[in-house]
Design an enzyme around this catalytic site. Sequence first.
Site, PDB file in Angstrom:
ATOM      1  N   SER A  67       0.840  -1.208   0.000  1.00 37.55           N
ATOM      2  CA  SER A  67       0.000   0.000   0.000  1.00 37.55           C
ATOM      3  C   SER A  67       0.868   1.248   0.000  1.00 37.55           C
ATOM      4  CB  SER A  67      -0.884   0.032   1.250  1.00 37.55           C
ATOM      5  OG  SER A  67      -1.922  -0.869   1.145  1.00 37.55           O
ATOM      6  N   HIS A  98      -3.481   0.727  -4.721  1.00 39.85           N
ATOM      7  CA  HIS A  98      -3.068  -0.493  -5.442  1.00 39.85           C
ATOM      8  C   HIS A  98      -3.600  -0.355  -6.873  1.00 39.85           C
ATOM      9  CE1 HIS A  98      -1.698  -2.938  -1.941  1.00 39.85           C
ATOM     10  NE2 HIS A  98      -2.442  -2.040  -1.318  1.00 39.85           N
ATOM     11  N   HIS A 120      -5.901  -8.795  -1.407  1.00 38.74           N
ATOM     12  CA  HIS A 120      -6.030  -9.035   0.031  1.00 38.74           C
ATOM     13  C   HIS A 120      -7.247  -9.909   0.309  1.00 38.74           C
ATOM     14  CE1 HIS A 120      -4.088  -5.056  -0.520  1.00 38.74           C
ATOM     15  NE2 HIS A 120      -3.359  -5.381   0.534  1.00 38.74           N
ATOM     16  N   TYR A 122      -9.359  -9.456   2.639  1.00 37.62           N
ATOM     17  CA  TYR A 122     -10.550  -8.660   2.982  1.00 37.62           C
ATOM     18  C   TYR A 122     -11.288  -8.137   1.753  1.00 37.62           C
ATOM     19  CZ  TYR A 122      -7.447  -4.606   2.288  1.00 37.62           C
ATOM     20  OH  TYR A 122      -6.567  -3.697   1.759  1.00 37.62           O
ATOM     21  N   GLU A 123     -10.620  -8.189   0.581  1.00 35.14           N
ATOM     22  CA  GLU A 123     -11.315  -7.774  -0.645  1.00 35.14           C
ATOM     23  C   GLU A 123     -12.336  -8.836  -1.065  1.00 35.14           C
ATOM     24  OE1 GLU A 123      -8.636  -5.841  -3.757  1.00 35.14           O
ATOM     25  OE2 GLU A 123      -7.154  -6.662  -2.364  1.00 35.14           O
ATOM     26  N   ALA A 150       2.900  -2.210   3.886  1.00 31.15           N
ATOM     27  CA  ALA A 150       2.748  -1.173   4.908  1.00 31.15           C
ATOM     28  C   ALA A 150       2.260  -1.884   6.166  1.00 31.15           C
ATOM     29  CB  ALA A 150       1.715  -0.153   4.444  1.00 31.15           C
ATOM     30  N   MET A 253      -1.951  -6.755   6.795  1.00 31.54           N
ATOM     31  CA  MET A 253      -3.089  -7.534   6.280  1.00 31.54           C
ATOM     32  C   MET A 253      -2.708  -8.282   5.006  1.00 31.54           C
ATOM     33  SD  MET A 253      -6.072  -4.665   6.761  1.00 31.54           S
ATOM     34  CE  MET A 253      -6.027  -3.532   8.178  1.00 31.54           C
ATOM     35  N   SER A 254      -1.436  -8.642   4.879  1.00 25.68           N
ATOM     36  CA  SER A 254      -1.015  -9.310   3.634  1.00 25.68           C
ATOM     37  C   SER A 254       0.233 -10.151   3.891  1.00 25.68           C
ATOM     38  CB  SER A 254      -0.714  -8.248   2.555  1.00 25.68           C
ATOM     39  OG  SER A 254       0.428  -7.485   2.928  1.00 25.68           O
ATOM     40  N   ASN A 277       2.432   3.494  10.726  1.00 25.22           N
ATOM     41  CA  ASN A 277       1.713   4.028  11.899  1.00 25.22           C
ATOM     42  C   ASN A 277       2.145   3.244  13.134  1.00 25.22           C
ATOM     43  OD1 ASN A 277       0.025   1.983  10.270  1.00 25.22           O
ATOM     44  ND2 ASN A 277      -0.897   1.854  12.306  1.00 25.22           N
ATOM     45  N   HIS A 291      -6.150   4.571   6.427  1.00 25.38           N
ATOM     46  CA  HIS A 291      -5.492   4.165   5.182  1.00 25.38           C
ATOM     47  C   HIS A 291      -4.815   5.368   4.510  1.00 25.38           C
ATOM     48  CE1 HIS A 291      -4.621   1.523   1.881  1.00 25.38           C
ATOM     49  NE2 HIS A 291      -5.347   2.212   1.018  1.00 25.38           N
TER      50      HIS A 291
END
Length: 324
Positions: A67, A98, A120, A122-123, A150, A253-254, A277, A291
């Site tokens: 990301s 992306h 991902h 979550y997609e 990220a 998340m990846s 972060n 995000h």
Amino acid sequence: MSTLKFMNGHGGAKITNGTINGDAHVHKDVFHPEIGHRYTYESLQETVEFLRSKVPYLPEVGVICGSGLGSLAECLDNPIEISYDCIPHFPRSTVKGHVGALVFGFMSGLPTVCMKGRFHYYEGYPLWKCCMPIRIMKLLGVSHLFITNAAGGLNPSFRVGDIMFVKDHINLMGFAGNNPLQGPNDERFGPRFPPMNQAYNREIIKLANKVAKDIGLGDRVHEGVYTCLGGPNFETVAELRMLQMLGADAVGMSTVHEVITANHCDMTVFVFSLITNECIVEYESLAKPSHEEVIDVGTQRENSLKQFVKELLKQIFENRIGTK
Ligand SMILES: O=P(O)(O)O[C@@H]1C[C@H](O)[C@@H](CO)O1
């Protein structure tokens, strides 16, 4: 006909429209009556054939841009950019930051393919689909895979903008039985039960530390353990405290399932996380991760990261590290 446009000043080309030979592209995987949908070796060959027909050389290096890190693809000389929606059987990118294109070109003189955008869980994509491009890269000839992401910093010594070289992972989704290698195993990719204790090439991590120091990033790099949750929500305070106790230094998340798939098919893997972060582990804190912040930090760090990736790649191949 799909369009091939020449990009100003780069001497490269861009394939952008969503049709191949005039037909709207159909996203196809194969249905097995007992286990549902999966790609087969043969269906992936169709994707490979398509890419080979568009690119006049085979890549040795693959880069997955995390990301806000799509600009890493700008390190490529003579880029040929192919939108995912032109590529047979490829999933589509749905996340901001992306772009959704494969970019072929030469990085530090080496034939390379960059994924400007990953998939991902979550997609809505199952893990085996998120990892499909890794097998495509393998079939194209990629031996070395650089994966970037990220991530939130769990280790209290990390600062926003730091880089963490991933030395290991905790596969939390795997603990729950969700793994990209689930389903029939095709030995042409790799073994049924692949080892993961050397998933991250130690020699490259050592070299990465040296390169970072040489280019003045020495005080901004760390080694650590990455863990991946399914997302898309950022984590609760209790979840983050638990991840710290488990020994994770960064959360995202990846990546974990990509590393598993790449090791299964015997690729040499190097991963870094950009800490975008600090994870919020205090209930009193009013800070909120977003995000937008993640993408902004990627943009702020892009020049240093480009320089780092190009130099590291050059030295890996000069020293034949991870060449099997
Ligand atoms: O694709 P990566 O893992 O770099 O993206 C991270 C995780 C989420 O997709 C997103 C959250 O901002 O950034």
